[in-house]
Design an enzyme around this catalytic site. Sequence first.
Site, PDB file in Angstrom:
ATOM      1  N   GLY A 133      -7.869  10.700  -0.578  1.00 26.23           N
ATOM      2  CA  GLY A 133      -9.162  10.125  -0.962  1.00 26.23           C
ATOM      3  C   GLY A 133     -10.284  10.494   0.003  1.00 26.23           C
ATOM      4  O   GLY A 133     -11.454  10.470  -0.389  1.00 26.23           O
TER       5      GLY A 133
ATOM      6  N   ALA B  70      -6.928   7.095   0.650  1.00 22.18           N
ATOM      7  CA  ALA B  70      -6.912   5.732   0.122  1.00 22.18           C
ATOM      8  C   ALA B  70      -5.931   4.946   0.986  1.00 22.18           C
ATOM      9  O   ALA B  70      -5.047   5.523   1.617  1.00 22.18           O
ATOM     10  CB  ALA B  70      -6.465   5.748  -1.326  1.00 22.18           C
TER      11      ALA B  70
ATOM     12  N   GLU C 185     -11.344  13.878  -1.024  1.00 26.29           N
ATOM     13  CA  GLU C 185     -12.040  13.669  -2.306  1.00 26.29           C
ATOM     14  C   GLU C 185     -13.418  13.032  -2.106  1.00 26.29           C
ATOM     15  O   GLU C 185     -14.349  13.325  -2.845  1.00 26.29           O
ATOM     16  CB  GLU C 185     -11.163  12.805  -3.230  1.00 26.29           C
TER      17      GLU C 185
ATOM     18  N   GLU D 164      -1.078  13.738  -1.666  1.00 29.37           N
ATOM     19  CA  GLU D 164      -0.602  12.767  -2.655  1.00 29.37           C
ATOM     20  C   GLU D 164       0.756  13.102  -3.253  1.00 29.37           C
ATOM     21  O   GLU D 164       1.581  12.206  -3.447  1.00 29.37           O
ATOM     22  CB  GLU D 164      -1.621  12.615  -3.800  1.00 29.37           C
TER      23      GLU D 164
HETATM   24  N1  DAK Z   1      -3.745   4.210   4.640  1.00 24.03           N
HETATM   25  C1  DAK Z   1      -3.508   3.132   5.436  1.00 24.03           C
HETATM   26  N2  DAK Z   1      -3.410   3.222   6.758  1.00 24.03           N
HETATM   27  C2  DAK Z   1      -3.508   4.440   7.319  1.00 24.03           C
HETATM   28  C3  DAK Z   1      -3.756   5.602   6.547  1.00 24.03           C
HETATM   29  C4  DAK Z   1      -3.874   5.441   5.126  1.00 24.03           C
HETATM   30  N3  DAK Z   1      -4.160   6.462   4.311  1.00 24.03           N
HETATM   31  N4  DAK Z   1      -3.805   6.657   7.383  1.00 24.03           N
HETATM   32  C5  DAK Z   1      -3.611   6.176   8.615  1.00 24.03           C
HETATM   33  N5  DAK Z   1      -3.440   4.846   8.588  1.00 24.03           N
HETATM   34  C6  DAK Z   1      -3.203   3.942   9.718  1.00 24.03           C
HETATM   35  C7  DAK Z   1      -1.779   4.092  10.225  1.00 24.03           C
HETATM   36  O1  DAK Z   1      -0.896   3.326   9.442  1.00 24.03           O
HETATM   37  C8  DAK Z   1      -1.921   3.572  11.640  1.00 24.03           C
HETATM   38  O2  DAK Z   1      -1.971   2.174  11.607  1.00 24.03           O
HETATM   39  P1  DAK Z   1      -1.191   1.279  12.698  1.00 24.03           P
HETATM   40  O3  DAK Z   1       0.227   1.685  12.611  1.00 24.03           O
HETATM   41  O4  DAK Z   1      -1.839   1.670  14.003  1.00 24.03           O
HETATM   42  O5  DAK Z   1      -1.468  -0.123  12.277  1.00 24.03           O
HETATM   43  C9  DAK Z   1      -3.311   4.058  12.048  1.00 24.03           C
HETATM   44  O6  DAK Z   1      -3.997   4.333  10.833  1.00 24.03           O
HETATM   45  C10 DAK Z   1      -3.273   5.331  12.860  1.00 24.03           C
HETATM   46  O7  DAK Z   1      -2.523   6.292  12.154  1.00 24.03           O
HETATM   47  P2  DAK Z   1      -1.266   7.065  12.787  1.00 24.03           P
HETATM   48  O8  DAK Z   1      -0.621   6.268  13.840  1.00 24.03           O
HETATM   49  O9  DAK Z   1      -0.427   7.537  11.645  1.00 24.03           O
HETATM   50  O10 DAK Z   1      -2.008   8.304  13.462  1.00 24.03           O
HETATM   51  P3  DAK Z   1      -1.415   9.754  13.724  1.00 24.03           P
HETATM   52  O11 DAK Z   1      -2.393  10.443  14.611  1.00 24.03           O
HETATM   53  O12 DAK Z   1       0.018   9.693  14.139  1.00 24.03           O
HETATM   54  O13 DAK Z   1      -1.451  10.483  12.286  1.00 24.03           O
HETATM   55  C11 DAK Z   1      -2.437  11.068  10.143  1.00 24.03           C
HETATM   56  C12 DAK Z   1      -2.697  10.696  11.632  1.00 24.03           C
HETATM   57  C13 DAK Z   1      -3.790  11.113   9.441  1.00 24.03           C
HETATM   58  C14 DAK Z   1      -1.776  12.447  10.054  1.00 24.03           C
HETATM   59  C15 DAK Z   1      -1.491   9.998   9.530  1.00 24.03           C
HETATM   60  O14 DAK Z   1      -2.054   8.709   9.773  1.00 24.03           O
HETATM   61  C16 DAK Z   1      -1.326  10.138   8.058  1.00 24.03           C
HETATM   62  O15 DAK Z   1      -0.557  11.004   7.576  1.00 24.03           O
HETATM   63  N6  DAK Z   1      -1.979   9.263   7.307  1.00 24.03           N
HETATM   64  C17 DAK Z   1      -1.847   9.205   5.863  1.00 24.03           C
HETATM   65  C18 DAK Z   1      -2.596  10.349   5.257  1.00 24.03           C
HETATM   66  C19 DAK Z   1      -2.408  10.386   3.764  1.00 24.03           C
HETATM   67  O16 DAK Z   1      -1.294  10.585   3.249  1.00 24.03           O
HETATM   68  N7  DAK Z   1      -3.498  10.215   3.095  1.00 24.03           N
HETATM   69  C20 DAK Z   1      -3.508  10.236   1.625  1.00 24.03           C
HETATM   70  C21 DAK Z   1      -3.319   8.853   1.147  1.00 24.03           C
HETATM   71  S1  DAK Z   1      -3.057   8.866  -0.562  1.00 24.03           S
HETATM   72  C22 DAK Z   1      -6.058   7.160  -7.123  1.00 24.03           C
HETATM   73  C23 DAK Z   1      -7.088   7.139  -6.283  1.00 24.03           C
HETATM   74  C24 DAK Z   1      -6.943   7.611  -5.029  1.00 24.03           C
HETATM   75  C25 DAK Z   1      -5.751   8.070  -4.588  1.00 24.03           C
HETATM   76  C26 DAK Z   1      -4.707   8.085  -5.436  1.00 24.03           C
HETATM   77  C27 DAK Z   1      -4.827   7.626  -6.730  1.00 24.03           C
HETATM   78  N8  DAK Z   1      -6.254   6.726  -8.441  1.00 24.03           N
HETATM   79  C28 DAK Z   1      -7.666   6.453  -8.788  1.00 24.03           C
HETATM   80  C29 DAK Z   1      -5.303   6.792  -9.425  1.00 24.03           C
HETATM   81  C30 DAK Z   1      -5.689   8.528  -3.256  1.00 24.03           C
HETATM   82  C31 DAK Z   1      -4.569   8.613  -2.637  1.00 24.03           C
HETATM   83  C32 DAK Z   1      -4.574   8.905  -1.210  1.00 24.03           C
HETATM   84  O17 DAK Z   1      -5.562   9.103  -0.565  1.00 24.03           O
END
Ligand code: DAK
Length: 260
Positions: free
Chosen positions: A111, A66, A114, A134
């Site tokens: 997400g 997400a 998921e 998360e």
């Molecule tokens: N959201 C927003 N932007 C993201 C992103 C994300 N999840 N993942 C990556 N990006 C963006 C980065 O901010 C970066 O943007 P700029 O800085 O270039 O503007 C660009 O994508 C490239 O990412 P990185 O520079 O970080 O790339 P790397 O190769 O260094 O790293 C990575 C890749 C995938 C390991 C890293 O980007 C990362 O850790 N990303 C976040 C992964 C993450 O934590 N995903 C889970 C998100 S939480 C709910 C419903 C849903 C959810 C929760 C509650 N309810 C219904 C209650 C879901 C929650 C989630 O999914």
Amino acid sequence: MELNNVILEKEGKVAIVTINRPKALNALNSATLKDLDVVIDELEKDDDIYAVIVTGSGEKAFVAGADITEMKDLSTIEARKFSSLGNKVFRRLENLEKPVIAAVNGFALGGGCELSLSCDIRIASEKAKFGQPETGLGITPGFGGTQRLARLVGTGVAKELIYTCKIVKADEALRVGLVNKVVEPEKLMEEAKAMATAIAANAPIAVKLSKVAINRGIQCDIDTAVMYEAEAFGECFSTEDQTEGMTAFVEKRDKSFKNK
Ligand code: DAK
């Protein structure tokens, strides 16, 4: 149908849905979830589409979760809205009366993992990586991760993945049953299309009813579940495709299904 973050293509009886925000690693913001909702409307309506592939655009990510940037400052009310939109879209995809294959081309985190779990089948590229990060962000999985992941791989593996936030590579995902198949990155779409085409060659109503029976049955006791199966089996006998499939077998000729 105006879409900004999702691409819908149709190739014969197969639809390809591409999450298209490569700059944010295809992270799911509200606009993308709304686009997906619209695409599902279209897929539901199109009787000529028998199978669907969901993938991510670019080389790096299926969906990196997400959108954290959007979620970070949500108020409680906004968070509820985001949550109900996401859950609605994921449930619609899970219940879509057509088989859905996730072609996982890179990061499938939070997400994104998921989203793949809401599909029926997952094919992963060797470069795919899966995880539920998360709890490291101070939240629980919110798009069904605690439920669908546990149902697919068992509670032990699901708890390990969710509690530790560890990211697993495609081979490990295959070992624990999170994905059906791992292929070379350049073969991913070819494999997904081959599987979708193979599915599309079978009677669409029988495939649909099998999906419904599996999805319903997995959530209840075996006696109720086999009743769902009996119901589905019976319904096939009101279709032209059942007559065609069995008649073609008896007559030793090729079958021709009509989705009727
Ligand atoms: N959201 C927003 N932007 C993201 C992103 C994300 N999840 N993942 C990556 N990006 C963006 C980065 O901010 C970066 O943007 P700029 O800085 O270039 O503007 C660009 O994508 C490239 O990412 P990185 O520079 O970080 O790339 P790397 O190769 O260094 O790293 C990575 C890749 C995938 C390991 C890293 O980007 C990362 O850790 N990303 C976040 C992964 C993450 O934590 N995903 C889970 C998100 S939480 C709910 C419903 C849903 C959810 C929760 C509650 N309810 C219904 C209650 C879901 C929650 C989630 O999914």
